[in-house]
Motif scaffolding. Structure first.
Motif: not given
Length: 206
Positions: A2, A73, A69
């Motif tokens: 990521s 997304q 995170g």
């Protein structure tokens, strides 16, 4: 891998090198006096990749990991590959914008320095709260309140401590980084406003 993890790795490596290299730290640290006189504008951004010590680094990176995170997304789900670009921009610009008030306050103070990713991390934390205002956030796993309540308390605390001063923490960076995160999220995802209102309208504290 990521984008959030990449940012954490890069920040960790640069911070670690700066721990052991005072010259590197001096070259990257945020010093308004030096920025103004030597036009070293890179310090607005580079200071976000160094930290005072391991505790400072671990705390910022932990918060980044916990909330960044999810925001990454969401942006990717809405915009695809461009979402990752928007995510990185919010983080990096958050670091820069959060330092502007300190620059204006301390541009004539040769000994004022600041460092850390708090501005960018605060931007992502508040972006998370905008997307999930009623989700519980817990302080040290004990005090748990909905995100919008913590966000309001955090803003009030940052304003108060910024005026009070004296604890060697740049509360202005936390405040303006957070406010920037809110503004960036609203501009990038206008639909978040009605969703935010809808979540609050159905919220019950008890």
């Amino acid at each position: 891998m990521s984008i959030t993890l990449i940012i954490i790795i890069i920040t960790g490596l640069i911070s670690y090198n700066a721990f052991n290299n005072p010259t590197l730290k001096a070259r990257l640290i945020f010093n308004p006096y030096t920025i103004l006189r030597n036009r070293e504008y890179h310090r607005f951004l580079s200071s976000g990749f160094i930290h005072a010590d391991f505790i400072h680094l671990l705390f910022n990176m932990f918060v980044l990991w916990m909330f960044g995170g999810y925001v990454e997304q969401i942006f990717a789900a809405i915009y695809g590959t461009a979402g990752y670009v928007l995510y990185v921009l919010m983080y990096l610009i958050g670091i820069v914008v959060s330092d502007i008030p300190s620059f204006l306050k301390h541009k004539d103070s040769p000994y004022y320095n600041a460092l850390g990713a708090s501005g960018g991390v605060s931007a992502l934390l508040f972006s998370f709260i905008v997307f999930n205002p009623t989700q519980d956030l817990c302080l040290y796993g004990l005090l748990c309140f909905p995100g919008f309540i913590w966000g309001a308390l955090y803003i009030i605390y940052s304003v108060y401590m910024g005026k009070r001063k004296g604890d060697n923490i740049n509360h202005d960076a936390h405040l303006y980084g957070g406010l920037f995160g809110i503004a960036f999220t609203i501009v990038a995802v206008p639909g978040v406003i009605p969703a935010f209102i809808d979540q609050l309208s159905t919220f019950s504290l008890f």
